[in-house]
Design a protein around this motif. Sequence first.
Motif, short mmCIF file in Angstrom:
data_model
loop_
_atom_site.label_atom_id
_atom_site.label_comp_id
_atom_site.label_asym_id
_atom_site.label_seq_id
_atom_site.Cartn_x
_atom_site.Cartn_y
_atom_site.Cartn_z
N SER A 198 19.54 47.28 20.17
CA SER A 198 18.30 46.67 19.68
C SER A 198 17.90 47.17 18.29
CB SER A 198 17.16 46.92 20.67
OG SER A 198 17.43 46.32 21.91
N GLY A 199 18.53 48.23 17.83
CA GLY A 199 18.31 48.71 16.47
C GLY A 199 16.87 49.08 16.17
N LEU A 200 16.26 49.83 17.08
CA LEU A 200 14.83 50.17 16.93
C LEU A 200 14.60 50.98 15.65
CD1 LEU A 200 12.13 49.94 18.50
CD2 LEU A 200 12.62 52.21 19.42
N ARG A 201 13.63 50.53 14.84
CA ARG A 201 13.31 51.21 13.58
C ARG A 201 11.79 51.32 13.44
NH1 ARG A 201 17.46 47.39 10.28
NH2 ARG A 201 19.30 48.73 10.35
N SER A 202 11.37 52.37 12.72
CA SER A 202 9.94 52.50 12.41
C SER A 202 9.55 51.45 11.38
CB SER A 202 9.65 53.89 11.85
OG SER A 202 9.88 54.88 12.83
N MET A 203 8.33 50.96 11.49
CA MET A 203 7.83 50.01 10.50
C MET A 203 6.32 50.20 10.33
SD MET A 203 7.46 46.18 12.15
CE MET A 203 7.00 45.57 10.52
N SER A 204 5.79 49.56 9.33
CA SER A 204 4.34 49.58 9.12
C SER A 204 3.93 48.28 8.45
CB SER A 204 3.92 50.77 8.26
OG SER A 204 4.50 50.69 6.97
N SER A 205 2.63 48.05 8.42
CA SER A 205 2.07 46.89 7.74
C SER A 205 0.78 47.33 7.06
CB SER A 205 1.79 45.77 8.73
OG SER A 205 1.11 44.69 8.10
N PHE A 206 0.50 46.78 5.88
CA PHE A 206 -0.66 47.24 5.12
C PHE A 206 -1.09 46.17 4.13
CE2 PHE A 206 3.25 48.28 3.02
CZ PHE A 206 3.03 48.03 1.68
N ILE A 207 -2.31 46.29 3.66
CA ILE A 207 -2.81 45.46 2.56
C ILE A 207 -2.76 46.32 1.30
CG2 ILE A 207 -4.79 44.19 1.65
CD1 ILE A 207 -5.65 43.67 4.52
N ARG A 216 -6.89 38.27 8.05
CA ARG A 216 -6.30 38.64 6.76
C ARG A 216 -4.80 38.90 6.88
NH1 ARG A 216 -9.20 42.77 3.02
NH2 ARG A 216 -7.84 41.60 1.61
N TRP A 217 -4.18 38.32 7.90
CA TRP A 217 -2.77 38.61 8.18
C TRP A 217 -1.86 38.24 7.02
CZ3 TRP A 217 -1.24 41.82 11.66
CH2 TRP A 217 0.09 41.86 12.04
N SER A 218 -2.10 37.12 6.38
CA SER A 218 -1.21 36.68 5.31
C SER A 218 -1.32 37.54 4.05
CB SER A 218 -1.50 35.21 4.95
OG SER A 218 -2.83 35.06 4.49
N SER A 219 -2.33 38.43 3.99
CA SER A 219 -2.46 39.35 2.86
C SER A 219 -1.60 40.59 3.03
CB SER A 219 -3.93 39.78 2.69
OG SER A 219 -4.77 38.68 2.48
N ARG A 220 -1.00 40.74 4.19
CA ARG A 220 -0.30 41.98 4.51
C ARG A 220 1.13 42.00 3.97
NH1 ARG A 220 -1.96 45.77 7.78
NH2 ARG A 220 -4.16 45.61 8.38
N VAL A 221 1.57 43.24 3.70
CA VAL A 221 2.97 43.52 3.37
C VAL A 221 3.55 44.31 4.54
CG1 VAL A 221 4.53 44.72 1.79
CG2 VAL A 221 2.55 43.48 0.89
N PHE A 222 4.83 44.11 4.83
CA PHE A 222 5.48 44.77 5.96
C PHE A 222 6.60 45.67 5.43
CE2 PHE A 222 3.48 40.93 7.26
CZ PHE A 222 2.92 41.20 8.49
N SER A 223 6.75 46.82 6.06
CA SER A 223 7.72 47.81 5.61
C SER A 223 8.55 48.27 6.81
CB SER A 223 6.99 49.01 4.99
OG SER A 223 7.85 50.10 4.81
N VAL A 224 9.87 48.23 6.69
CA VAL A 224 10.78 48.66 7.75
C VAL A 224 11.64 49.79 7.21
CG1 VAL A 224 12.62 47.98 9.33
CG2 VAL A 224 10.81 46.34 8.73
N GLU A 225 11.75 50.88 7.98
CA GLU A 225 12.57 52.03 7.56
C GLU A 225 14.05 51.74 7.81
OE1 GLU A 225 11.60 54.99 6.14
OE2 GLU A 225 9.64 54.06 5.93
N VAL A 226 14.82 51.76 6.73
CA VAL A 226 16.27 51.54 6.81
C VAL A 226 16.94 52.69 6.06
CG1 VAL A 226 18.19 50.00 6.31
CG2 VAL A 226 15.95 49.04 6.90
N ASP A 227 17.77 53.46 6.77
CA ASP A 227 18.47 54.59 6.16
C ASP A 227 17.51 55.55 5.45
OD1 ASP A 227 20.92 53.55 7.02
OD2 ASP A 227 21.14 52.34 5.21
N GLY A 228 16.36 55.81 6.10
CA GLY A 228 15.43 56.79 5.58
C GLY A 228 14.54 56.35 4.44
N ALA A 229 14.53 55.08 4.13
CA ALA A 229 13.68 54.58 3.03
C ALA A 229 13.10 53.23 3.43
CB ALA A 229 14.49 54.46 1.75
N PRO A 230 11.91 52.89 2.93
CA PRO A 230 11.26 51.63 3.32
C PRO A 230 11.84 50.42 2.60
CG PRO A 230 9.85 52.84 1.80
CD PRO A 230 11.04 53.72 2.08
N ARG A 231 11.96 49.31 3.34
CA ARG A 231 12.29 48.01 2.76
C ARG A 231 11.14 47.06 3.06
NH1 ARG A 231 18.74 46.82 3.94
NH2 ARG A 231 19.56 48.79 3.08
N TYR A 232 10.72 46.31 2.07
CA TYR A 232 9.47 45.56 2.16
C TYR A 232 9.71 44.05 2.25
CZ TYR A 232 7.55 50.01 0.57
OH TYR A 232 7.21 51.34 0.47
#
Length: 417
Positions: free
Chosen positions: A85-94, A11-27
Amino acid sequence: MARHLKLLVQRWSSRVFSVEVDGAPRYFGIREQLRGEPVPPDVFSEVQKQDRCYSLLVCSGDRVTGDRFHWDLRDRLQRQLPPGSGLRSMSSFIPDQKGSLLKGYFLQSRAGNSSLIEDILTDLEQRNPVLVCSYSQSEDGQQWTQRLWYQSEDNPVRFCVVPSETPKHHPSVLNMINSDVFYSLEEACDVLKQCGDIIPETRSVLGMLPSSLDARRKPDFPVIVIEGLDATGKTTLTESLRDSLGATLLRSPPQCLSAWRGRFDREPPLIRRAFYAVGNYITAEQINQEASKSPVIVDRFWHSTAAYAIATAVTGPVSNLPHEGAEVYRWPGDLLQPSLVILLTLDPEERKRRLRSRGLMKTDEEEELDHNKLFRIRVEEAYRRIVGPACIALDASPSADLVLQQALLLIRAKCHL
């Protein structure tokens, strides 16, 4: 584990990805085929043409193991990755699927260090429960492609990276119940029991629970909880109320757990929150015992546990919090309900002044309150949204005597003391 990964990939293509940039998520999202003109998502807008990006998502089938691995992974990556390397928190979800959230990290390579980074990530993928993706851009820089490393090089899986709308709820909400905020003693105990081999102190903590617990028994005398951020005057008010009402004063977490607080404060959120949740049930049993003899004043209780957990799990502005009336704000069904909850409020600058004058050690969350205005606002709003019972706000800026008189008026009106 292999079956768990296979189900995720299906179900990978159903996922949305979120990366934390300046304290807020970008999708961003992914598609098997691009429709229309390519538009690079915001998170890639500052990446140089020769650079590549990577993501690692922790996907352990065991949430305790996965949470501890994710917690340690940031330090490991910061030690091993090259500078820049600009390490940032991220997540992925359906979207709208509870329990679908995966947590991880997003990074990028600079010209000349891609091979080093890919060697580090390959080693991580082969030895640990992670899914790794690499991201490359087209010659004109307008189209990004995600390659999932789970499949072999002979049959690589690639997706077109596309912008994604902001979801209706912050992604952390999907995994919040009984992970960030616990709603039953059984759920919290299950987490601590799974930690017995790696954190021996959990056995001592669980041993503090009584053999039988009737946390929802209605007390004979009123139970008044005083909530609020640090330095809002909780200690002064609770001690004054004890003396004025001839009440018993209790604190949460209870004193019997103080020897282990430092140990659990170093653990990842899942384990730390379970520890404090168990503390609330131990406090509830103490309340039951004392409230058979006199009124009880409690310095913090479940509201604090929940408000800080929700505000920490959700990033960005207060609008990212779960909406008012959401399930996450309800009182646990098996936990004693207080007669009244008073929330002390204070101007942020005055609160900082009081903290400085105290000169005491602060927890990581207290430090965050001082330096992150958005976090403080999220905590305060989460307090206000909790129901069953809700908090009644009381301005703590006047003198201690006046705050006491106002609190006594509330108690006499609500509790008939």
